[in-house]
Design an enzyme around this catalytic site. Structure first.
Site, PDB file in Angstrom:
ATOM      1  N   LYS A   1       7.800  -6.517   9.971  1.00 59.60           N
ATOM      2  CA  LYS A   1       7.723  -5.908   8.651  1.00 59.60           C
ATOM      3  C   LYS A   1       9.065  -5.537   8.041  1.00 59.60           C
ATOM      4  O   LYS A   1       9.220  -5.537   6.826  1.00 59.60           O
ATOM      5  CB  LYS A   1       6.859  -4.637   8.713  1.00 59.60           C
TER       6      LYS A   1
ATOM      7  N   PHE B   1       2.947  -8.457  -9.007  1.00 56.48           N
ATOM      8  CA  PHE B   1       4.147  -9.158  -8.565  1.00 56.48           C
ATOM      9  C   PHE B   1       4.688  -9.991  -9.729  1.00 56.48           C
ATOM     10  O   PHE B   1       3.940 -10.396 -10.632  1.00 56.48           O
ATOM     11  CB  PHE B   1       3.841 -10.058  -7.363  1.00 56.48           C
TER      12      PHE B   1
ATOM     13  N   THR C   1       3.914   1.509  -1.060  1.00 58.44           N
ATOM     14  CA  THR C   1       4.598   1.545  -2.346  1.00 58.44           C
ATOM     15  C   THR C   1       3.697   2.137  -3.423  1.00 58.44           C
ATOM     16  O   THR C   1       4.122   2.978  -4.229  1.00 58.44           O
ATOM     17  CB  THR C   1       5.045   0.125  -2.743  1.00 58.44           C
TER      18      THR C   1
ATOM     19  N   TRP D   1       6.617  -0.716  -8.092  1.00 58.10           N
ATOM     20  CA  TRP D   1       7.807  -1.227  -7.409  1.00 58.10           C
ATOM     21  C   TRP D   1       8.962  -1.311  -8.400  1.00 58.10           C
ATOM     22  O   TRP D   1      10.072  -0.867  -8.132  1.00 58.10           O
ATOM     23  CB  TRP D   1       7.542  -2.616  -6.815  1.00 58.10           C
TER      24      TRP D   1
ATOM     25  N   ALA E   1      -3.492   1.452  12.793  1.00 56.47           N
ATOM     26  CA  ALA E   1      -4.924   1.459  12.462  1.00 56.47           C
ATOM     27  C   ALA E   1      -5.686   0.330  13.127  1.00 56.47           C
ATOM     28  O   ALA E   1      -6.911   0.383  13.198  1.00 56.47           O
ATOM     29  CB  ALA E   1      -5.114   1.387  10.953  1.00 56.47           C
TER      30      ALA E   1
ATOM     31  N   ARG F   1       2.540   8.198   7.086  1.00 58.06           N
ATOM     32  CA  ARG F   1       2.847   8.078   8.501  1.00 58.06           C
ATOM     33  C   ARG F   1       4.331   7.757   8.704  1.00 58.06           C
ATOM     34  O   ARG F   1       4.995   7.261   7.804  1.00 58.06           O
ATOM     35  CB  ARG F   1       2.017   6.959   9.146  1.00 58.06           C
TER      36      ARG F   1
ATOM     37  N   PHE G   1      -3.652  -0.342   7.088  1.00 55.72           N
ATOM     38  CA  PHE G   1      -4.314  -1.623   6.865  1.00 55.72           C
ATOM     39  C   PHE G   1      -5.458  -1.502   5.846  1.00 55.72           C
ATOM     40  O   PHE G   1      -5.401  -0.683   4.943  1.00 55.72           O
ATOM     41  CB  PHE G   1      -4.772  -2.237   8.188  1.00 55.72           C
TER      42      PHE G   1
ATOM     43  N   LYS H   1       0.823  -1.216   0.000  1.00 56.45           N
ATOM     44  CA  LYS H   1       0.000   0.000   0.000  1.00 56.45           C
ATOM     45  C   LYS H   1       0.857   1.266   0.000  1.00 56.45           C
ATOM     46  O   LYS H   1       0.592   2.198  -0.765  1.00 56.45           O
ATOM     47  CB  LYS H   1      -0.943  -0.013   1.203  1.00 56.45           C
TER      48      LYS H   1
END
Length: 563
Positions: A112, A388, A80, A416, A280, A101, A308, A78
């Site tokens: 992460k 992907f 990215t 990406w 969140a 954020r 999220f 998200k």
């Protein structure tokens, strides 16, 4: 942008190979004057409040909200996509600012790794943003723990307010996942060390002070909000606030610099405000109002994200942040991946590289539910399919057909790998939505509704729950909060991010479930009531193999293994 021709394999390698511009140049590109900047080195700066005063009568730009499906261990990207969309809009010639954020060290060191976008769609300097950045989270930690010290000192010095040590609700905080600190005992060792009592730690991003900083509209508003925070109850069960202790001025002083939005840049030199970092799942999950409102005065388009899935971040963005700040997104992006949808459809993580059209079709119901949620708010949206490398052509074709059959617009996104160039289709789709839309969002509940009605409306409309069960304790708390005059506040439901329900193993689009609310907490300074569901905790733990095990510093003092 100067990137080496060699194909790089990790986010941190790509980030360290990028050539940044001096932050003064980035500021100048959006009309910020040099004397309105407080520089933190060559590539980071804070923005003075004088900017907003100078621009207060300027028209706002267009706000774009990026949300997603329910996250999975397969990853959605998200942040990215948020960065890539901002870069794409800038590439199309639009003055654009990205508003994100700040990463918390807990998740960075835990599950992460880095949290500043990925690939060629990152904010820089990625390593510094992920670590201590400009010290905002440390300032919030300090203010939080200073208040805890003031509370215990007040009790030790005679307890003039009559605070019941058994009913103190203010916890200490630390910006790390540390399960052993969830429940502790303080004040041991005799009379000189204070009054013994049970206490605990929250992760800093769950602190009410984080929410206050992110929702406040200026320094004086911070002081006002801090004064309203409930820290506990008297022996007669009357709420005790920071104003009763008289320390709101000291706390505001600690937060004076942290209140200023941070300015950085993307790999493509798009300006980015990275400020504030509430989760969140246990908080409201949005960057600061100060950063967003400042960006709207400086840019034609502001791309921001909410934490999220749309069931958490987007709902709270709209009901808590946007309604309170008087802003409204013009369009919404819902990020999805084939990999994640296959997991929502029953595929195992280790099988995601295998083509599975059946699992994709089943998991697509998760996308549809989030699309229905955004539609319920009256906002236009587009799905960003974050591609992907192992997505098969048949899976991509099947996703497109599922969208077509459902009347849902989508754009294939490859930010990406390609940076802003991989987000042009998404950017053009968003611009078309904004051109055709002149409405503001419609809240799902009125502030005049009771706390119970607000929770039920969110649970049924956003989560798809059949009903809500309230424990006896939660019902008693709702009654007391209404009596205290807090019933007109919005609700902030703390729920697992992995499922639409309060059960993290129910993936896809579960139906027929009941949401269980076990406890409510007043966050009067922040301006909402937290409803805790399931086994959600405000202090996470580290996983068996934390990301920290793969982090290091090389001989050139470069970060290694951040992602």
């Amino acid at each position: 942008m100067e990137i080496g021709s060699e194909k790089l394999h990790s986010d941190i390698e790509i980030a360290l190979s990028a050539k940044m511009k001096p932050i003064k140049e980035i500021a100048n590109s959006i009309g910020i004057k040099e004397d309105e900047l407080d520089q933190y080195g060559k590539y980071k700066a804070k923005i003075n409040s004088t900017v907003m005063k100078r621009l207060e009568h300027e028209q706002d730009g267009n706000l774009i909200l990026v949300t997603s499906i329910n996250p999975t261990k397969a990853g959605e990207g998200k942040s990215t996509v948020t960065v890539g969309l901002g870069d794409a809009l800038q590439k199309l010639g639009h003055r654009t600012i990205i508003a994100l954020r700040e990463p918390s060290l807990g998740p960075v060191m835990g599950l992460k790794g880095g949290a500043a976008g990925g690939g060629y769609s990152q904010v820089l300097p990625m390593d510094e943003i992920n670590l201590h950045f400009t010290g905002d989270i440390h300032a919030i930690t300090t203010a939080n723990n200073a208040l805890a010290a003031f509370i215990d000192n007040h009790i030790h010095q005679g307890n003039e307010l009559g605070i019941d040590p058994r009913r103190i609700v203010w916890k200490r905080s630390i910006d790390m996942n540390d399960r052993v600190l969830r429940n502790i005992t303080v004040g041991l060792g005799g009379p000189s060390n204070g009054v013994p009592r049970e206490d605990g730690f929250d992760i800093t991003v769950a602190s009410e002070i984080m929410a206050v900083l992110c929702l406040a509209d200026g320094l004086q508003d911070i002081k006002k909000r801090l004064s309203k925070m409930v820290i506990g109850y008297t022996w007669g069960q009357r709420p005790v606030t920071v104003a009763d202790l008289g320390v709101e001025g000291a706390l505001t002083l600690i937060l004076k610099e942290a209140m200023k939005p941070n300015l950085v840049q993307t790999i493509a030199h798009t300006p980015a405000f990275v400020h504030g970092g509430p989760f969140a799942n246990i908080a409201h999950g949005c960057n600061s109002v100060a950063a967003t409102k400042t960006a709207l005065k400086l840019a034609d388009y502001v791309v921001t994200e909410a934490g999220f899935g749309a069931d958490l971040g987007a709902e709270k963005f709209l009901h808590i942040k946007a309604r309170g700040a008087g802003i409204s997104p013009k369009a919404v992006v819902i990020v999805a991946t084939v990999r994640a949808l296959k997991m929502h459809g029953g595929a195992l993580k280790e099988e995601l590289t295998r083509e599975d059209l059946s699992a994709l079709k089943t998991g697509f119901e998760n996308v549809k539910k989030h699309a229905e949620t955004i539609s319920a708010f009256g906002l236009p949206f587009i799905i960003a399919l974050n591609r992907f490398a192992d997505d098969s052509p048949l899976e991509l074709e099947a996703f497109g057909k599922l969208c077509l059959d459902s009347g849902i617009s989508y754009a294939l996104t490859e930010v990406w790998e390609k940076g802003g160039g991989g987000g042009i289709e998404l950017a053009e789709g968003i611009l078309k939505l904004i051109e055709d839309n002149n409405r503001s969002f419609e809240p799902l509940y009125d502030l005049s509704d009771s706390l119970e009605v607000k929770i039920v409306k969110v649970a049924k409309t956003v989560y798809g729950a059949s009903d809500v069960d309230f424990t006896p304790a939660a019902r008693q708390q709702m009654k007391k909060f209404e009596q205290e005059g807090w019933g007109s506040l919005p609700v902030c439901i703390a729920k697992t991010q992995y499922s639409l329900s309060d059960n993290p193993v129910l993936l896809g689009r579960p139906t027929g479930f009941k949401l269980t609310v076990r406890e409510l907490k007043p966050k009067i300074g922040a301006g909402f009531i937290v409803a805790l569901t399931g086994d959600i905790m405000t202090m996470p733990g580290l996983p068996k193999s934390p990301a920290a095990l793969r982090m290091d510093v090389d001989e050139s003092e470069n970060a290694v293994g951040l992602f």
